[in-house]
Scaffold this motif. Structure first.
Motif, PDB file in Angstrom:
ATOM      1  N   SER A 113      -1.016   5.895 -12.955  1.00 51.87           N
ATOM      2  CA  SER A 113      -1.933   6.377 -14.182  1.00 51.87           C
ATOM      3  C   SER A 113      -1.650   5.853 -15.390  1.00 51.87           C
ATOM      4  O   SER A 113      -0.497   6.102 -15.728  1.00 51.87           O
ATOM      5  N   GLY A 114      -2.437   5.046 -15.847  1.00 55.56           N
ATOM      6  CA  GLY A 114      -2.266   4.450 -17.277  1.00 55.56           C
ATOM      7  C   GLY A 114      -1.520   3.442 -17.373  1.00 55.56           C
ATOM      8  O   GLY A 114      -1.135   2.768 -18.537  1.00 55.56           O
ATOM      9  N   HIS A 115      -1.121   2.864 -16.238  1.00 54.38           N
ATOM     10  CA  HIS A 115      -0.222   1.518 -16.176  1.00 54.38           C
ATOM     11  C   HIS A 115      -1.221   0.321 -15.568  1.00 54.38           C
ATOM     12  O   HIS A 115      -1.537   0.488 -14.467  1.00 54.38           O
ATOM     13  N   HIS A 116      -1.004  -0.800 -16.146  1.00 54.99           N
ATOM     14  CA  HIS A 116      -1.826  -1.959 -15.456  1.00 54.99           C
ATOM     15  C   HIS A 116      -0.497  -2.685 -14.415  1.00 54.99           C
ATOM     16  O   HIS A 116       0.270  -3.068 -15.093  1.00 54.99           O
ATOM     17  N   VAL A 117      -0.869  -2.819 -13.238  1.00 59.37           N
ATOM     18  CA  VAL A 117       0.017  -3.313 -12.202  1.00 59.37           C
ATOM     19  C   VAL A 117      -0.787  -4.192 -11.415  1.00 59.37           C
ATOM     20  O   VAL A 117      -2.040  -4.081 -10.972  1.00 59.37           O
ATOM     21  N   GLU A 118      -0.227  -5.259 -11.303  1.00 52.56           N
ATOM     22  CA  GLU A 118      -0.969  -6.514 -10.416  1.00 52.56           C
ATOM     23  C   GLU A 118       0.119  -6.678  -9.275  1.00 52.56           C
ATOM     24  O   GLU A 118       1.461  -6.783  -9.354  1.00 52.56           O
ATOM     25  N   GLU A 119      -0.531  -7.104  -7.933  1.00 47.47           N
ATOM     26  CA  GLU A 119       0.326  -7.291  -7.037  1.00 47.47           C
ATOM     27  C   GLU A 119      -0.110  -8.842  -6.571  1.00 47.47           C
ATOM     28  O   GLU A 119      -1.066  -8.860  -6.709  1.00 47.47           O
ATOM     29  N   HIS A 120       1.001  -9.403  -6.117  1.00 44.64           N
ATOM     30  CA  HIS A 120       0.896 -10.837  -5.865  1.00 44.64           C
ATOM     31  C   HIS A 120       1.647 -11.122  -4.541  1.00 44.64           C
ATOM     32  O   HIS A 120       2.822 -10.920  -4.505  1.00 44.64           O
ATOM     33  N   LEU A 121       0.898 -11.403  -3.451  1.00 42.53           N
ATOM     34  CA  LEU A 121       1.563 -11.743  -2.197  1.00 42.53           C
ATOM     35  C   LEU A 121       1.248 -13.403  -1.874  1.00 42.53           C
ATOM     36  O   LEU A 121       0.288 -13.789  -2.014  1.00 42.53           O
ATOM     37  N   VAL A 150       0.533  -1.110  -0.016  1.00 43.32           N
ATOM     38  CA  VAL A 150       0.149  -0.160   0.050  1.00 43.32           C
ATOM     39  C   VAL A 150       0.888   1.176   0.126  1.00 43.32           C
ATOM     40  O   VAL A 150       0.645   2.045  -0.661  1.00 43.32           O
ATOM     41  N   LYS A 151       1.857   1.224   0.795  1.00 41.85           N
ATOM     42  CA  LYS A 151       2.665   2.524   0.903  1.00 41.85           C
ATOM     43  C   LYS A 151       3.570   2.648  -0.440  1.00 41.85           C
ATOM     44  O   LYS A 151       3.717   3.702  -0.875  1.00 41.85           O
ATOM     45  N   TRP A 152       4.028   1.483  -1.069  1.00 43.86           N
ATOM     46  CA  TRP A 152       4.659   1.687  -2.277  1.00 43.86           C
ATOM     47  C   TRP A 152       3.804   2.426  -3.301  1.00 43.86           C
ATOM     48  O   TRP A 152       4.273   3.218  -4.243  1.00 43.86           O
ATOM     49  N   ARG A 153       2.431   1.635  -3.534  1.00 39.12           N
ATOM     50  CA  ARG A 153       1.513   2.385  -4.474  1.00 39.12           C
ATOM     51  C   ARG A 153       1.286   3.653  -4.173  1.00 39.12           C
ATOM     52  O   ARG A 153       1.149   4.588  -5.203  1.00 39.12           O
ATOM     53  N   GLN A 154       1.239   4.355  -2.966  1.00 39.90           N
ATOM     54  CA  GLN A 154       0.834   5.679  -2.684  1.00 39.90           C
ATOM     55  C   GLN A 154       2.110   6.454  -3.092  1.00 39.90           C
ATOM     56  O   GLN A 154       1.871   7.589  -3.461  1.00 39.90           O
ATOM     57  N   GLY A 155       3.246   5.858  -3.214  1.00 34.56           N
ATOM     58  CA  GLY A 155       4.367   6.805  -3.397  1.00 34.56           C
ATOM     59  C   GLY A 155       4.730   7.045  -4.914  1.00 34.56           C
ATOM     60  O   GLY A 155       5.758   7.453  -5.192  1.00 34.56           O
ATOM     61  N   ILE A 156       3.912   6.201  -5.865  1.00 32.49           N
ATOM     62  CA  ILE A 156       4.295   6.468  -7.255  1.00 32.49           C
ATOM     63  C   ILE A 156       3.014   6.643  -8.132  1.00 32.49           C
ATOM     64  O   ILE A 156       1.845   6.445  -7.545  1.00 32.49           O
ATOM     65  N   ASN A 157       3.365   7.037  -9.086  1.00 34.56           N
ATOM     66  CA  ASN A 157       2.006   7.440 -10.014  1.00 34.56           C
ATOM     67  C   ASN A 157       1.921   6.416 -10.967  1.00 34.56           C
ATOM     68  O   ASN A 157       2.733   6.130 -11.782  1.00 34.56           O
TER      69      ASN A 157
END
Length: 106
Positions: free
Chosen positions: A34-42, A25-32
């Motif tokens: 927009s316009g990019h598809h990002v998947e997170e897998h834990l 969550v912190k990582w996602r808040q620190g970068i922009n």
């Protein structure tokens, strides 16, 4: 933690999972993104074997990993997870050095 009870191990796993989710969550808040598809897998388990298995399942072309420099060891470029991943992951790896330094506490 080799001799820890199952209850202690489970509390450790739960705290680690909470920490990992908060880090994402912190990582996602620190970068922009927009316009990019990002998947997170834990996933739970060994980092090296988990990364290798995930890359194989997804037929990944590239794995990007952060690595922490070990201070006091000028010839050691990568941390152990990254080094092991280089041997086992079935695709190319881009290792990115973070700005942090991790002391070898042996």
């Amino acid at each position: 933690m080799a001799h820890a009870s199952e209850e202690v191990l489970e509390r450790y796993r739960q705290r680690t999972e909470i920490w990992a989710n908060m880090s994402i969550v912190k990582w996602r808040q620190g970068i922009n993104l927009s316009g990019h598809h990002v998947e997170e897998h834990l996933r739970k388990g060994s980092a090296t074997s988990g990364i290798a298995l995930f890359a194989a399942e997804r037929r990944t072309d590239l794995v990007v990993m952060g690595t922490v420099e070990r201070s006091g060891h000028p010839n050691v470029l990568l941390d152990s997870v990254t080094e092991n991943a280089l041997r086992t992951v079935p695709c190319d790896i881009l290792a990115v050095k973070s700005g942090e330094s991790k002391s070898d506490e042996r």
